[in-house]
Design a protein around this motif. Sequence first.
Motif, PDB file in Angstrom:
ATOM      1  N   ALA A  89       0.902  -1.181   0.181  1.00  0.00           N
ATOM      2  CA  ALA A  89      -0.130  -0.028   0.011  1.00  0.00           C
ATOM      3  C   ALA A  89       0.838   1.258  -0.150  1.00  0.00           C
ATOM      4  N   ASN A  90       1.981   1.299   0.691  1.00  0.00           N
ATOM      5  CA  ASN A  90       2.981   2.365   0.660  1.00  0.00           C
ATOM      6  C   ASN A  90       3.290   3.231  -0.894  1.00  0.00           C
ATOM      7  N   PHE A  91       3.175   1.892  -1.491  1.00  0.00           N
ATOM      8  CA  PHE A  91       3.841   2.317  -2.712  1.00  0.00           C
ATOM      9  C   PHE A  91       2.840   3.218  -3.689  1.00  0.00           C
ATOM     10  N   GLY A  92       1.680   3.025  -3.483  1.00  0.00           N
ATOM     11  CA  GLY A  92       0.272   3.592  -4.239  1.00  0.00           C
ATOM     12  C   GLY A  92       0.468   3.121  -5.646  1.00  0.00           C
ATOM     13  N   LEU A  93       0.687   1.782  -5.700  1.00  0.00           N
ATOM     14  CA  LEU A  93       0.355   1.100  -7.167  1.00  0.00           C
ATOM     15  C   LEU A  93      -0.764   0.277  -7.215  1.00  0.00           C
ATOM     16  N   PRO A  94      -1.271   0.126  -8.395  1.00  0.00           N
ATOM     17  CA  PRO A  94      -2.384  -0.920  -8.601  1.00  0.00           C
ATOM     18  C   PRO A  94      -1.588  -1.950  -8.549  1.00  0.00           C
ATOM     19  N   VAL A  95      -2.177  -3.266  -7.676  1.00  0.00           N
ATOM     20  CA  VAL A  95      -1.561  -4.517  -7.569  1.00  0.00           C
ATOM     21  C   VAL A  95      -2.464  -5.374  -8.049  1.00  0.00           C
ATOM     22  N   VAL A  96      -2.070  -6.211  -9.389  1.00  0.00           N
ATOM     23  CA  VAL A  96      -2.836  -7.153 -10.159  1.00  0.00           C
ATOM     24  C   VAL A  96      -2.291  -8.357 -10.050  1.00  0.00           C
ATOM     25  N   ALA A  97      -3.343  -9.241  -9.590  1.00  0.00           N
ATOM     26  CA  ALA A  97      -2.811 -10.619  -9.352  1.00  0.00           C
ATOM     27  C   ALA A  97      -2.692 -11.494 -10.693  1.00  0.00           C
ATOM     28  N   ASP A  98      -2.079 -12.622 -10.767  1.00  0.00           N
ATOM     29  CA  ASP A  98      -2.009 -13.434 -12.157  1.00  0.00           C
ATOM     30  C   ASP A  98      -3.465 -14.048 -12.289  1.00  0.00           C
ATOM     31  N   PRO A  99      -3.765 -13.708 -13.581  1.00  0.00           N
ATOM     32  CA  PRO A  99      -5.195 -13.990 -14.099  1.00  0.00           C
ATOM     33  C   PRO A  99      -5.282 -15.483 -14.327  1.00  0.00           C
ATOM     34  N   ILE A 100      -4.277 -16.353 -14.293  1.00  0.00           N
ATOM     35  CA  ILE A 100      -4.150 -17.836 -14.514  1.00  0.00           C
ATOM     36  C   ILE A 100      -3.884 -18.514 -13.206  1.00  0.00           C
ATOM     37  N   ASP A 101      -4.497 -19.451 -12.757  1.00  0.00           N
ATOM     38  CA  ASP A 101      -4.015 -20.332 -11.374  1.00  0.00           C
ATOM     39  C   ASP A 101      -3.129 -21.157 -11.743  1.00  0.00           C
ATOM     40  N   GLY A 102      -2.291 -21.523 -10.523  1.00  0.00           N
ATOM     41  CA  GLY A 102      -1.402 -22.482 -10.812  1.00  0.00           C
ATOM     42  C   GLY A 102       0.038 -22.047 -10.685  1.00  0.00           C
ATOM     43  N   HIS A 103       0.421 -20.953 -10.242  1.00  0.00           N
ATOM     44  CA  HIS A 103       1.781 -20.040 -10.367  1.00  0.00           C
ATOM     45  C   HIS A 103       2.462 -20.584 -11.493  1.00  0.00           C
ATOM     46  N   GLN A 104       2.105 -20.086 -12.708  1.00  0.00           N
ATOM     47  CA  GLN A 104       2.579 -20.416 -14.100  1.00  0.00           C
ATOM     48  C   GLN A 104       3.869 -19.344 -14.517  1.00  0.00           C
ATOM     49  N   GLY A 105       4.536 -18.764 -13.364  1.00  0.00           N
ATOM     50  CA  GLY A 105       5.675 -17.914 -13.772  1.00  0.00           C
ATOM     51  C   GLY A 105       5.550 -16.869 -14.288  1.00  0.00           C
ATOM     52  N   PRO A 106       6.615 -16.318 -14.858  1.00  0.00           N
ATOM     53  CA  PRO A 106       6.432 -14.712 -15.573  1.00  0.00           C
ATOM     54  C   PRO A 106       5.601 -14.448 -16.420  1.00  0.00           C
ATOM     55  N   LEU A 107       5.441 -15.605 -17.127  1.00  0.00           N
ATOM     56  CA  LEU A 107       4.253 -15.469 -18.341  1.00  0.00           C
ATOM     57  C   LEU A 107       2.728 -15.036 -17.610  1.00  0.00           C
ATOM     58  N   ALA A 108       2.524 -15.549 -16.521  1.00  0.00           N
ATOM     59  CA  ALA A 108       1.231 -15.187 -16.042  1.00  0.00           C
ATOM     60  C   ALA A 108       1.144 -13.788 -15.387  1.00  0.00           C
ATOM     61  N   GLY A 109       2.372 -13.411 -15.043  1.00  0.00           N
ATOM     62  CA  GLY A 109       2.482 -11.902 -14.791  1.00  0.00           C
ATOM     63  C   GLY A 109       2.371 -10.840 -15.961  1.00  0.00           C
ATOM     64  N   ILE A 110       3.356 -11.316 -16.912  1.00  0.00           N
ATOM     65  CA  ILE A 110       3.142 -10.743 -18.182  1.00  0.00           C
ATOM     66  C   ILE A 110       1.667 -10.264 -18.828  1.00  0.00           C
ATOM     67  N   LEU A 111       0.926 -11.781 -18.793  1.00  0.00           N
ATOM     68  CA  LEU A 111      -0.470 -11.662 -19.118  1.00  0.00           C
ATOM     69  C   LEU A 111      -1.181 -10.599 -18.310  1.00  0.00           C
ATOM     70  N   ALA A 112      -1.130 -10.469 -16.931  1.00  0.00           N
ATOM     71  CA  ALA A 112      -1.733  -9.767 -15.920  1.00  0.00           C
ATOM     72  C   ALA A 112      -1.452  -8.375 -16.517  1.00  0.00           C
ATOM     73  N   GLY A 113      -0.195  -7.952 -17.003  1.00  0.00           N
ATOM     74  CA  GLY A 113       0.022  -6.604 -17.345  1.00  0.00           C
ATOM     75  C   GLY A 113      -0.680  -6.346 -18.763  1.00  0.00           C
ATOM     76  N   LEU A 114      -0.599  -7.434 -19.537  1.00  0.00           N
ATOM     77  CA  LEU A 114      -1.361  -7.091 -20.976  1.00  0.00           C
ATOM     78  C   LEU A 114      -2.711  -6.843 -20.781  1.00  0.00           C
ATOM     79  N   LEU A 115      -3.410  -7.754 -20.097  1.00  0.00           N
ATOM     80  CA  LEU A 115      -4.734  -7.631 -19.778  1.00  0.00           C
ATOM     81  C   LEU A 115      -5.404  -6.295 -19.174  1.00  0.00           C
ATOM     82  N   HIS A 116      -4.482  -5.984 -18.140  1.00  0.00           N
ATOM     83  CA  HIS A 116      -4.777  -4.601 -17.521  1.00  0.00           C
ATOM     84  C   HIS A 116      -4.378  -3.420 -18.379  1.00  0.00           C
ATOM     85  N   ALA A 117      -3.476  -3.519 -19.142  1.00  0.00           N
ATOM     86  CA  ALA A 117      -3.230  -2.298 -20.141  1.00  0.00           C
ATOM     87  C   ALA A 117      -4.291  -2.374 -21.252  1.00  0.00           C
ATOM     88  N   ARG A 118      -4.662  -3.273 -21.632  1.00  0.00           N
ATOM     89  CA  ARG A 118      -5.959  -3.377 -22.849  1.00  0.00           C
ATOM     90  C   ARG A 118      -7.205  -2.757 -22.190  1.00  0.00           C
TER      91      ARG A 118
END
Length: 227
Positions: free
Chosen positions: A68-97
Amino acid sequence: MSSSSQSLSDPSVLACVLAGGQSRRMGGGDKTLLDMGGNSMLGLILDRLRPQVTEVILNANGDPARFANFGLPVVADPIDGHQGPLAGILAGLLHARETVPSATHVISIAGDTPFFPRDLIARLSKHLPSTTPVIALACSRKRLHPVFGLWPVTLADDLQAWLKAGESGKVLAWVDRHDSIEVDFDDDEETGLDPFFNANRPEDLDTARAALSKAGAQQPFGSDTPA
């Protein structure tokens, strides 16, 4: 995004700091919140990142209140199962879109790599075509760093389908489906380290802290004084 050189603070790029890993080699917890000489790992990352973009989000799972102290939107992985960096990249792409109409690309930043280049986005975007979706990846010391990539938002659906189908979570396995370029970076001038040095283990954290302390000691007296 045009193919010409771009200034810093690029409004067409959303930055996504990837902090969704489990930090097993560091003993668990959030590496991004570890102390780095009076700052946190995430604080150092944001110091380098914020001048390069207008929008930053943090990809992390669990209770977002710890950031909370950083004032950033926090976006969780949109895919279950801890699928690594690609899940985080997808979170960013979907949030951007969905929320940042001006964003044509997402830059992914590893949450344990505090010395990445201050001109990362400008260098990665410099040679990208304006009409074809091409992925730009960072390199240094003859090594590829696929977590540091510039990703076209138009590839969001393809990545989402890839992960939902249970395909490999390795970044390069998905990258190989698309056109990509590699951009080489020199060592960090301030610390002398590989700019993509990441603190995976406690001894890496010691190295990063020592380099940061040495870099601070070498700053000329009064260098931070406003003109």
